[in-house]
Design an enzyme around this catalytic site. Structure first.
Site, PDB file in Angstrom:
ATOM      1  N   PRO A 214      44.070  37.112  48.480  1.00 38.97           N
ATOM      2  CA  PRO A 214      43.784  37.078  47.042  1.00 38.97           C
ATOM      3  C   PRO A 214      44.950  36.502  46.254  1.00 38.97           C
ATOM      4  O   PRO A 214      46.090  36.465  46.740  1.00 38.97           O
ATOM      5  CB  PRO A 214      43.561  38.566  46.694  1.00 38.97           C
ATOM      6  CG  PRO A 214      43.297  39.240  48.002  1.00 38.97           C
ATOM      7  CD  PRO A 214      44.044  38.471  49.030  1.00 38.97           C
ATOM      8  N   PRO A 215      44.705  36.057  45.033  1.00 43.73           N
ATOM      9  CA  PRO A 215      45.802  35.528  44.198  1.00 43.73           C
ATOM     10  C   PRO A 215      46.849  36.607  43.923  1.00 43.73           C
ATOM     11  O   PRO A 215      46.528  37.769  43.698  1.00 43.73           O
ATOM     12  CB  PRO A 215      45.081  35.113  42.902  1.00 43.73           C
ATOM     13  CG  PRO A 215      43.655  34.952  43.274  1.00 43.73           C
ATOM     14  CD  PRO A 215      43.389  35.926  44.370  1.00 43.73           C
ATOM     15  N   LYS A 219      51.545  34.477  48.911  1.00 41.02           N
ATOM     16  CA  LYS A 219      51.391  33.434  49.930  1.00 41.02           C
ATOM     17  C   LYS A 219      52.456  32.347  49.760  1.00 41.02           C
ATOM     18  O   LYS A 219      53.128  31.963  50.719  1.00 41.02           O
ATOM     19  CB  LYS A 219      49.978  32.830  49.837  1.00 41.02           C
ATOM     20  CG  LYS A 219      48.864  33.839  50.071  1.00 41.02           C
ATOM     21  CD  LYS A 219      47.508  33.193  50.053  1.00 41.02           C
ATOM     22  CE  LYS A 219      47.126  32.639  48.691  1.00 41.02           C
ATOM     23  NZ  LYS A 219      47.003  33.691  47.661  1.00 41.02           N
ATOM     24  N   GLU A 436      34.577  59.129  25.706  1.00 39.70           N
ATOM     25  CA  GLU A 436      35.611  59.183  26.742  1.00 39.70           C
ATOM     26  C   GLU A 436      35.751  60.585  27.316  1.00 39.70           C
ATOM     27  O   GLU A 436      36.077  60.745  28.500  1.00 39.70           O
ATOM     28  CB  GLU A 436      36.948  58.695  26.174  1.00 39.70           C
ATOM     29  CG  GLU A 436      36.942  57.262  25.645  1.00 39.70           C
ATOM     30  CD  GLU A 436      36.459  56.257  26.674  1.00 39.70           C
ATOM     31  OE1 GLU A 436      36.648  56.503  27.888  1.00 39.70           O
ATOM     32  OE2 GLU A 436      35.874  55.235  26.288  1.00 39.70           O
ATOM     33  N   ASP A 511      29.483  50.216  31.051  1.00 38.30           N
ATOM     34  CA  ASP A 511      29.217  51.291  32.018  1.00 38.30           C
ATOM     35  C   ASP A 511      27.866  51.085  32.701  1.00 38.30           C
ATOM     36  O   ASP A 511      27.731  51.267  33.919  1.00 38.30           O
ATOM     37  CB  ASP A 511      29.232  52.648  31.315  1.00 38.30           C
ATOM     38  CG  ASP A 511      30.581  52.955  30.691  1.00 38.30           C
ATOM     39  OD1 ASP A 511      31.588  52.460  31.217  1.00 38.30           O
ATOM     40  OD2 ASP A 511      30.612  53.681  29.681  1.00 38.30           O
TER      41      ASP A 511
END
Length: 759
Positions: A214-215, A219, A436, A511
């Site tokens: 993944p980024p 690498k 929340e 959601d």
């Protein structure tokens, strides 16, 4: 001056010379007027129409007429007429002029002015041929440079843009969380340094190593570390540098790249983002003549074609290995594929320590806790998080980075900055608080949900509020129960709105989308549907057009309808379950919403206190006390930093005063005053440290006393039951065993119970 600087000066000089040539050649410096014949000139002379003439040997004769509009002094630069110079005509023209001027004064208006001796060519006429020769030579040099194989001008677009890395300072020791990846690449470095170690055993050097991941997982950083560890030339280029608008340029650059590599062998070639040129062929979007395909074909031939490339190792990096051409991934080209994973908790801890080397972190920060709550972060994310935390600490004027800065840095990386300036009405604030609170309470009450780290009603990014959950560990698998609990947790906001306000809002759109995606994957991909069980119906992942644009669903319309019904059933069941939990804990819902409206943001400790039965007022008081403690600690740390800074400044003043004293600029009394000031600051710093040490010792003693008190309570309560049980067991043993042996057993049992109580 370096070689490049000298080249720049040479090119600049050539450009200036060319500019001067153009200026003097094409800028009009004067006008000779109209060209006439010798007969016309002779007639004008006889008719008294000529006021002045000027002869240039082997060039021209310029004439100014009597009523000329040429300004005084502008002749012979400007003239009215001119004719070609001949020696025979010049003599006739001169004799006739002398004859007409006979008996006249030079001041007479009819007196014809002339130059009696013909002038030779001007300096400019002499220089011009030379300048034209120089201009021709310069143009030839420029053309040669443009077509030269080593040039980098407009005509060198077929040459590789690879850069040779020199003195790369990155080492494997600078990289954490990629032990296996470093070990694989260490073999490549070792092979280049000591090839006989492997060739003696019949091993061959790998031709290509593909770094996939993944980024942000490091690498390119690993490739730079290979360059730093190995002492061989390192040529790096991006995949996008091969392709241009001209046909055949990419293939030409690949050839040139490997030609450079052959001259420098053994060496390493690194191609970053190789998917730019290595995409699967036959996409139907350009046919076999597509420029990208020609570039890929040339790369395949160079890596493992008819000619061998001994001593050249190709490193490449990509995060889209699924779109690469199979011919590129076969053994003999990219022999080894190294998957660079997202770091685990131990790797994240190492990465945090590396990036925190030059950052002053508070003593209370625990690297293990920080590594745990950054689950899913890549190395780039962690570096960005620490940088954001440092910026926040600097903005607040703190001398050290505290835990609040780090948690805010984590949130900024994930969701963006807080928008405290946004005007939020009381109704919206209340709705967000209950929304929340619904998420948070379900997350705490459901067994398989992740731990809640933070709940806030401050807008951040696109969200009006958020509930931040972070996993306790790095489990790779998602269980059926955990997915169901996650869906139920996502429904908490909408259900809380429905329970409290008897109405619903649009705030649950994200959601709903997330919960539906999980349910759909449970049915179609993960085989978690009771009706379909172990069946895969494909997925809605991103497709590669060149390969998947003709793909069709592998199931009927009837099955599609049944899939929708199964998804709906999962969502409905979890909705009912989540609603019942919130109805049973409605009192916590009100208390948490009240606390959020009061403090806007709470953390794990405050949520645990609330669920343990603490009132909102008690929690608010606790939070205010914690803020006071933190501010007091910051003031102490800032005071210590100021004292250290003061001591350093006084030390500099003392050294300066010593120089002044030796040179007689100050006297001994003034020097002694500076010494006294320095000593006073040292004593002040010493007293501050002693006070801090004494305070720490007192706090430590209090903690130990509290711990001992708690341990004794555990022994008296829980431990007493174990002692009674052990005593009964020992009494039974006494009846059947010798006294000496039973006594030892009893003693051992008592010691074990004491240890349990301490634990």
């Amino acid at each position: 001056m370096d070689k490049n600087g000298k080249k720049k000066i040479l090119y600049l000089s050539l450009v200036l010379v060319l500019a001067l040539i153009v200026l003097f050649t094409f800028v009009n410096t004067g006008s000779r007027g109209e060209k006439i014949s010798t007969e016309q000139a002779y007639t004008m002379l006889e008719n008294g129409e000529i006021a002045e003439w000027y002869a240039v040997e082997n060039s021209v004769i310029q004439i100014k007429k009597v009523d000329s509009k040429i300004e005084e002094g502008a002749f012979p630069t400007n003239s009215d007429y001119y004719l070609n110079y001949t020696e025979e005509f010049y003599k006739i023209f001169l004799d006739k002029t002398i004859e007409l001027n006979a008996g006249k004064e030079t001041t007479d208006t009819t007196y014809i002015k002339y130059n009696a001796v013909p002038q030779g060519p001007s300096a400019w006429d002499t220089i011009m041929p030379i300048m034209y020769i120089v201009l021709g030579v310069v143009l030839i040099v420029f053309l040669f440079k443009m077509f030269s194989s080593n040039g980098k001008g407009a005509m060198s677009f077929g040459k590789s843009r690879a850069k040779a890395s020199v003195n790369v300072k990155v080492r494997f020791s600078d990289i954490a969380g990629a032990d296996e990846e470093k070990e694989e690449l260490q073999e490549v470095v070792e092979f280049l340094k000591n090839p006989s170690k492997f060739t003696n055993l019949g091993a061959r050097i790998p031709k290509g190593v593909l770094l996939v991941g993944p980024p942000g997982t490091g690498k390119t950083l690993l490739a730079r570390a290979v360059a730093g560890e190995s002492n061989v030339p390192f040529l790096n280029i991006s995949g996008s540098d091969f392709v241009e608008m001209f046909v055949g340029v990419g293939a030409s650059r690949v050839r040139d790249l490997f030609d450079q590599a052959k001259k420098s062998a053994p060496c390493i070639v690194f191609i970053d983002e190789i998917d730019a040129v290595g995409r699967q062929r036959g996409a139907g979007l350009g046919g076999g003549n597509d420029e990208r395909e020609q570039t890929l074909n040339q790369l395949l031939v160079e890596m493992d074609g008819f000619e061998a490339n001994e001593g050249i190792i190709v490193l490449a990096a990509t995060n889209r290995s699924d779109v690469l051409d199979p011919a590129l991934l076969r053994p003999g080209r990219f022999d080894r594929q190294i998957y660079v994973h997202v770091p685990d908790v131990r790797g994240r801890e190492g990465i945090i320590k590396i990036h925190a080397k030059n950052k002053p972190l508070d003593d209370d920060i625990d690297y293990k806790t920080l590594a745990r709550i950054t689950s899913g972060f890549t190395g780039a994310d962690i570096e960005n998080m620490l940088n954001e935390a440092a910026i926040l600490a600097a903005r607040a004027g703190r001398p050290k980075i505290i835990m609040e800065d780090l948690t805010e840095g984590i949130n900024k990386v994930i969701m963006g900055p807080q928008k405290k300036s946004r005007l939020v009405t009381e109704d919206d604030k209340k709705i967000t608080a209950y929304h929340e609170a619904g998420h948070a309470i379900l997350a705490k009450k459901l067994k398989h949900c992740e731990e809640v780290q933070e709940v806030s009603i401050i807008p951040r990014g696109m969200a009006a509020g958020y509930t931040m959950s972070r996993p306790e560990n790095d489990n790779m698998h998602m269980t059926y129960n955990k997915l169901n609990d996650r869906i139920a947790e996502l429904m908490g906001g909408r259900i809380a709105e429905e329970i409290i306000f008897k109405d619903i809002t649009t705030g649950a759109s994200s959601d709903i989308q997330h919960a539906t995606d999980i349910a759909r994957k449970m049915v179609t991909e993960w085989g978690m549907s009771k009706k379909f069980n172990f069946v895969n119906f494909g997925n809605d992942q991103e497709v590669f057009i060149g390969r998947d644009y003709q793909a069709k669903n592998s199931y009927s319309e009837k099955i599609a309808g049944e899939i929708d019904e199964e998804i709906r059933k999962i969502l409905d069941d979890n909705y009912k379950r989540a609603k019942q939990i919130l109805l049973d804990n409605e009192n916590y819902l009100h208390e948490l919403a009240k606390l959020l409206i009061e403090k806007e943001t709470i953390y794990k400790n405050e949520l645990d206190m609330l669920l343990a039965g603490k009132t909102t007022e008690q929690i608010v008081k606790h939070m205010n006390n914690e803020v006071k403690k933190r501010k007091k600690k910051e003031e102490e740390v800032r005071a210590e930093f100021d004292l250290i800074k003061k001591v350093k400044e006084n030390e500099v003043k003392v050294k300066t005063a010593e120089v002044f004293l030796k040179n007689g600029i100050i006297n001994q009394d003034e020097y002694n005053k500076i010494i006294a000031i320095r000593d006073a600051s040292l004593e002040e710093l010493k007293a501050h440290k002693e006070k801090k040490l004494k305070k720490n010792e007192t706090q430590y003693a209090e903690v130990v006393e509290q711990k001992d008190s708690k341990n004794s309570e555990n022994i008296n309560s829980e431990g007493s039951k174990e002692l009674k049980s052990d005593k009964k067991q020992n009494d039974n043993e006494i009846e059947n065993k010798p006294k000496k042996r039973s006594y030892k057993k009893k003693e051992k049992s008592t010691e074990d119970n004491t240890d349990k109580g301490d634990k």
